[in-house]
Scaffold this active site. Structure first.
Site, PDB file in Angstrom:
ATOM      1  N   HIS A   1       2.249  -4.475  17.644  1.00 23.43           N
ATOM      2  CA  HIS A   1       1.111  -4.306  16.696  1.00 23.43           C
ATOM      3  C   HIS A   1       1.391  -3.578  15.565  1.00 23.43           C
ATOM      4  O   HIS A   1       2.123  -2.642  15.457  1.00 23.43           O
ATOM      5  CB  HIS A   1      -0.194  -3.727  17.539  1.00 23.43           C
ATOM      6  CG  HIS A   1      -0.271  -2.136  17.957  1.00 23.43           C
ATOM      7  ND1 HIS A   1      -0.386  -1.288  16.973  1.00 23.43           N
ATOM      8  CD2 HIS A   1       0.112  -1.708  18.941  1.00 23.43           C
ATOM      9  CE1 HIS A   1      -0.330  -0.033  17.722  1.00 23.43           C
ATOM     10  NE2 HIS A   1      -0.094  -0.291  19.046  1.00 23.43           N
TER      11      HIS A   1
ATOM     12  N   ASP B   1       4.221   4.252  16.887  1.00 20.14           N
ATOM     13  CA  ASP B   1       3.009   3.524  17.702  1.00 20.14           C
ATOM     14  C   ASP B   1       2.344   2.844  16.461  1.00 20.14           C
ATOM     15  O   ASP B   1       1.584   3.164  15.816  1.00 20.14           O
ATOM     16  CB  ASP B   1       2.146   4.482  18.079  1.00 20.14           C
ATOM     17  CG  ASP B   1       1.125   3.670  18.968  1.00 20.14           C
ATOM     18  OD1 ASP B   1       1.118   2.448  19.085  1.00 20.14           O
ATOM     19  OD2 ASP B   1       0.145   4.220  19.321  1.00 20.14           O
TER      20      ASP B   1
ATOM     21  N   GLU C   1      -4.912  -3.476  17.406  1.00 17.59           N
ATOM     22  CA  GLU C   1      -4.529  -3.099  18.991  1.00 17.59           C
ATOM     23  C   GLU C   1      -5.373  -1.893  19.259  1.00 17.59           C
ATOM     24  O   GLU C   1      -5.800  -1.683  20.415  1.00 17.59           O
ATOM     25  CB  GLU C   1      -3.095  -2.934  19.218  1.00 17.59           C
ATOM     26  CG  GLU C   1      -2.565  -2.963  20.607  1.00 17.59           C
ATOM     27  CD  GLU C   1      -2.764  -1.186  21.079  1.00 17.59           C
ATOM     28  OE1 GLU C   1      -2.675  -0.816  22.218  1.00 17.59           O
ATOM     29  OE2 GLU C   1      -2.738  -0.364  20.074  1.00 17.59           O
ATOM     30  N   GLU C   2      -5.475  -0.687  18.542  1.00 12.61           N
ATOM     31  CA  GLU C   2      -5.817   0.568  18.652  1.00 12.61           C
ATOM     32  C   GLU C   2      -7.417   0.570  19.015  1.00 12.61           C
ATOM     33  O   GLU C   2      -7.882   1.369  19.539  1.00 12.61           O
ATOM     34  CB  GLU C   2      -5.469   1.423  17.509  1.00 12.61           C
ATOM     35  CG  GLU C   2      -3.928   1.727  17.428  1.00 12.61           C
ATOM     36  CD  GLU C   2      -3.473   2.490  18.418  1.00 12.61           C
ATOM     37  OE1 GLU C   2      -3.795   2.873  19.383  1.00 12.61           O
ATOM     38  OE2 GLU C   2      -1.923   2.932  18.395  1.00 12.61           O
TER      39      GLU C   2
ATOM     40  N   ASP D   1       5.213  -1.630  23.164  1.00 14.27           N
ATOM     41  CA  ASP D   1       4.214  -0.522  22.495  1.00 14.27           C
ATOM     42  C   ASP D   1       4.310   0.693  23.110  1.00 14.27           C
ATOM     43  O   ASP D   1       3.289   1.408  23.129  1.00 14.27           O
ATOM     44  CB  ASP D   1       2.814  -1.283  22.556  1.00 14.27           C
ATOM     45  CG  ASP D   1       1.860  -0.491  21.872  1.00 14.27           C
ATOM     46  OD1 ASP D   1       2.127   0.404  20.996  1.00 14.27           O
ATOM     47  OD2 ASP D   1       0.611  -0.639  22.291  1.00 14.27           O
TER      48      ASP D   1
ATOM     49  N   HIS E   1      -0.259   9.326  18.344  1.00 16.31           N
ATOM     50  CA  HIS E   1      -1.791   9.300  17.431  1.00 16.31           C
ATOM     51  C   HIS E   1      -1.808  10.557  16.879  1.00 16.31           C
ATOM     52  O   HIS E   1      -3.184  10.987  16.544  1.00 16.31           O
ATOM     53  CB  HIS E   1      -2.811   9.026  18.391  1.00 16.31           C
ATOM     54  CG  HIS E   1      -3.040   7.640  19.240  1.00 16.31           C
ATOM     55  ND1 HIS E   1      -3.825   7.384  20.056  1.00 16.31           N
ATOM     56  CD2 HIS E   1      -2.084   6.661  19.350  1.00 16.31           C
ATOM     57  CE1 HIS E   1      -3.780   6.176  20.439  1.00 16.31           C
ATOM     58  NE2 HIS E   1      -2.511   5.628  19.732  1.00 16.31           N
TER      59      HIS E   1
HETATM   60 ZN   LIG Z   1       0.365   1.311  20.476  1.00 15.68          ZN
END
Ligand SMILES: [Zn+2]
Ligand SMILES: [Zn+2]
EC number: 3.4.17.-
Lengths: 472, 472
Positions: free
Chosen positions: B290, B302, B336-337, B364, B434
């Site tokens: 993503h 990520d 995606e998130e 991912d 994140h």
């Molecule tokens: Zn991800």
């Protein structure tokens, strides 16, 4: 073994080869190493009692809990701050309540610097908030900040080669992390070197072995005759990113704002407590850590842990009803982070009695799982320390490496007093050092128990042996 | 081996026992596993060529360099943001310049949430700035903030037991980190559970396996009929500190300010490129990652890494002049998130052709050193994948574990399409996930080379084999 006097020739290997056979002569000394070994071995039960109390008994986790209470209550303890003042007051009460002896504060004057509000924003090639921590003693920027193009270098050498490009710019150092003592030169000297070639400010990659976008502060040093420019650390991540951008020929512009300001020196105190010696009260074994910290995180690791295992050493000895022949003195230094300021004043005041200091100890590189000591002293003294450390075989903490040191005890060590520092697992130390991450979360109560046991056994036995540690 | 058709009974062990002997029948199938093994083995030279190019040859470090350029230029790429839009435009150009085929954007609508300015300050027992990251989809606070006493709990169970204490408070969750999938419940459901018992806001310990005072964001979910309250993550360090304070009976008061706001959905795109199949162009092997990320750090891990090894897989195959029989399709998902929003729209549009999807792949969970694949599919398909992975013996990346998955490919997997995800060293993944620490500093070019080689070999061979992967 009373009144036998130390005698050594040569190092430990010679000594063990000859142990118990020859009588060495050194002036009035006529004690064999075998006799000293026997004396030290006689502390086996005391060592076990200390270990049992600290690691398995009622005192386990006490140093951790005491530390957590202090640093949660007070927070970080920067030189010159109200927090440090409060911490000293609390510790004074704590040591009195712990019924230690001769609890007192020794006054001194310490620096008072505050970072104020600070920020850095990359304006070109894109807007990006840069995490910074101004460096201790840095001046601030004008209120409107300094907005300038960036010159990224990876070394002082590169800065010299590109000196003509630096004028009017913000120098960003993206030096690789080699080890703390080598790499920290960029933090301490980065501003001076950048100013020499006309830079307006310097931003220095944090001196850290690992990062989660974590800036690390610390002291920096201006130089007379060189313009003073604002200086801060940035994260490894941003230093690397700007280095990549620069290598692509991208122009980088940063706006740096720092409200940093140095105020007049303030009053502070080294905090002292003792277990007075029963036989040679004028003679001293000194155990110590520093109570001040940087103004981020909680100063739990640097150096709450060292201060609190030092206190714990005295508590353990007192709890066991022990009183060594020599005085065991706890000192919690003030303003270590500004260059051992409190410790220097203590040394100036007490060096007249230097011949009475048997051993100075400091723990200031973490209280993670210990494996032994680092020690500086004569070969004779080292041989004694190795025997003392053999008492810690039950904890498997028996190493005696070279280079005992600590900012606060180096004054004594350089003047010839044997010095010991805690040798522990440094793997994560520079992950957290001088960062927001220096909190109780880093600390492990079981590791602190072991460190406190080591600290107590060593300090007690050296304080209680018939003779002071031999000097060179 | 053309036109031979797959036939399997039972799992891989039976198959290997019987290989080359029996002919299994399954409808029209009459191909032995031995023949399939031979077909796969015939790709040995192709696999070596891919490995050589990706790991040792001209393409080495290319995916890392391409990724660094994108994320340094654009920064993080939150759903609904200008940054994400810009990244999609750049990737569209990149894929065209890379001379991939059928480069196009597939439109969809995605959420647009912004965190705005946010802060939390502990007012009692002492002033302490608390690092926070508001959670995706959270509402903001009133401009003056929410100032309230704190209730610290370590679990939803404890919150239930102490429900009567929660009204009018800020609930702080200090749940231990077990693993991501279990612990993330506190991030996604913490606000709802706190609101049910009357809390005004919730602050959740970051879902992280290690911290240097690092807050970690992520999506959270409100529930119809439950009041919406502001919610943010805090660091492990502050959650633990407040937990210690509360256990000492200390009253904690926090002022929380969050400017978070949800805007109308915006237009966005899944970014698609292909190498069109030479023989069965309508059949597809899909490789993906993503392109969106959270709005902190650079979204390098990520999921920049996953997106860019997926692009690299096509580049490597093209560079070698290869064209598989089936179409190899790269998809860089959007949003995606926010729960696989772009991927869901893609699935809705394309599921009509589901019978043509041989394999869906997504990376991912980092592109650290890979050890193989996670795979979901029939035992027959798994046996084929194990043979395919044996081509990666030169890189020692041959494992085929269970549970192939990914937010963006799960729609297909649940509908019966075989699915594979990259299996790599997750040790540090949740250090950075994140957080501000998700930057290029985390990424290792050599590890990305290996991951890209794995991705290319698997996708190419599965796309080029005479038959699609068998389904259950
Ligand atoms: Zn991800
Ligand atoms: Zn220190």
């Amino acid at each position: 073994m009373k009144f036998l006097i130390f005698a050594f020739f040569g190092g430990v290997h010679l000594l063990s080869l000859c142990s118990g056979k020859a009588i060495y002569k050194n002036g009035i000394s006529k004690r064999t190493f075998e006799e000293i070994k026997e004396e030290i071995a006689s502390y086996g039960d005391v060592a076990k009692a200390i270990i049992n109390l600290a690691v398995y008994g009622k005192a386990q986790n006490r140093s951790y809990e005491r530390l957590a209470l202090l640093v949660d209550t007070v927070g970080p303890r920067l030189s010159g701050s109200k927090n440090l003042e409060k911490a000293i007051q609390i510790m004074y009460q704590n040591l009195q309540q712990d019924e230690l002896e001769n609890v007192h504060l020794e006054p001194g004057r310490i620096p008072h610097w505050e970072r104020g509000e600070e920020s850095a924003v990359m304006l070109e090639p894109r807007i990006h908030k840069i995490a910074i921590l101004g460096l201790g003693s840095s001046i601030g920027t004008p209120p409107e900040g300094i907005t300038a193009e960036v010159l990224v270098v990876t070394s002082f050498d590169e800065l010299q080669r590109r000196a003509s490009e630096a004028r009017g710019k913000i120098v960003v150092y993206n030096q690789p992390y080699i080890n703390y003592s080598r790499t920290v030169q960029y933090r301490t000297q980065g501003a001076v070197e950048a100013a020499k070639v006309g830079a307006l400010a310097s931003l220095i990659r944090s001196v850290a072995s690992f990062s989660i976008y974590s800036p690390h502060t610390g002291i920096q040093e201006y130089q007379d005759g060189v313009p003073r420019i604002p200086t801060a650390c940035i994260t490894v991540e941003d230093a690397e990113m700007m280095s990549r951008m620069a290598s692509r020929g991208i122009r980088i512009v940063i706006q740096l704002k720092m409200g940093a300001k140095t105020y007049p020196d303030t009053d502070s105190f080294n905090t002292v407590a003792e277990i007075t010696g029963s036989k040679y009260p004028e003679q001293v074994v000194l155990v110590s850590g520093h109570l001040d910290s940087w103004d981020v995180g909680q100063g739990a690791m640097d150096d709450g842990g060292g201060a609190f295992i030092s206190w714990e050493a005295l508590s353990l000895i007192k709890d066991l009803g022990l009183r060594p022949k020599r005085t065991l003195r706890l000192v919690l230094w003030t303003a270590e982070e500004q260059g051992g300021v409190g410790a220097f004043q203590y040394y100036q005041l007490h060096k007249v009695n230097i011949s009475n200091y048997s051993l100075v100890m400091e723990s200031d590189t973490g209280t993670f799982l210990p494996t032994g000591l680092q020690f500086t002293g004569s070969e004779k003294a080292r041989a004694v320390m190795e025997e003392v450390m053999s008492l810690l075989q039950p904890l498997n903490v028996t190493q005696v490496l070279s280079h005992g040191e600590g900012t606060d005890i180096n004054f004594w060590i350089k003047a010839g007093v044997p010095g010991a520092s805690l040798l522990d697992d440094l793997y994560k130390y520079f992950f957290f050092h001088h960062s927001h991450g220096d909190t109780m979360t880093v600390m492990d109560p079981k590791q602190m128990n072991v460190a406190a046991a080591v600290w107590a056994v060593v300090s007690y036995v050296v304080a209680d042996m018939e003779e002071m540690l031999p000097r060179s």
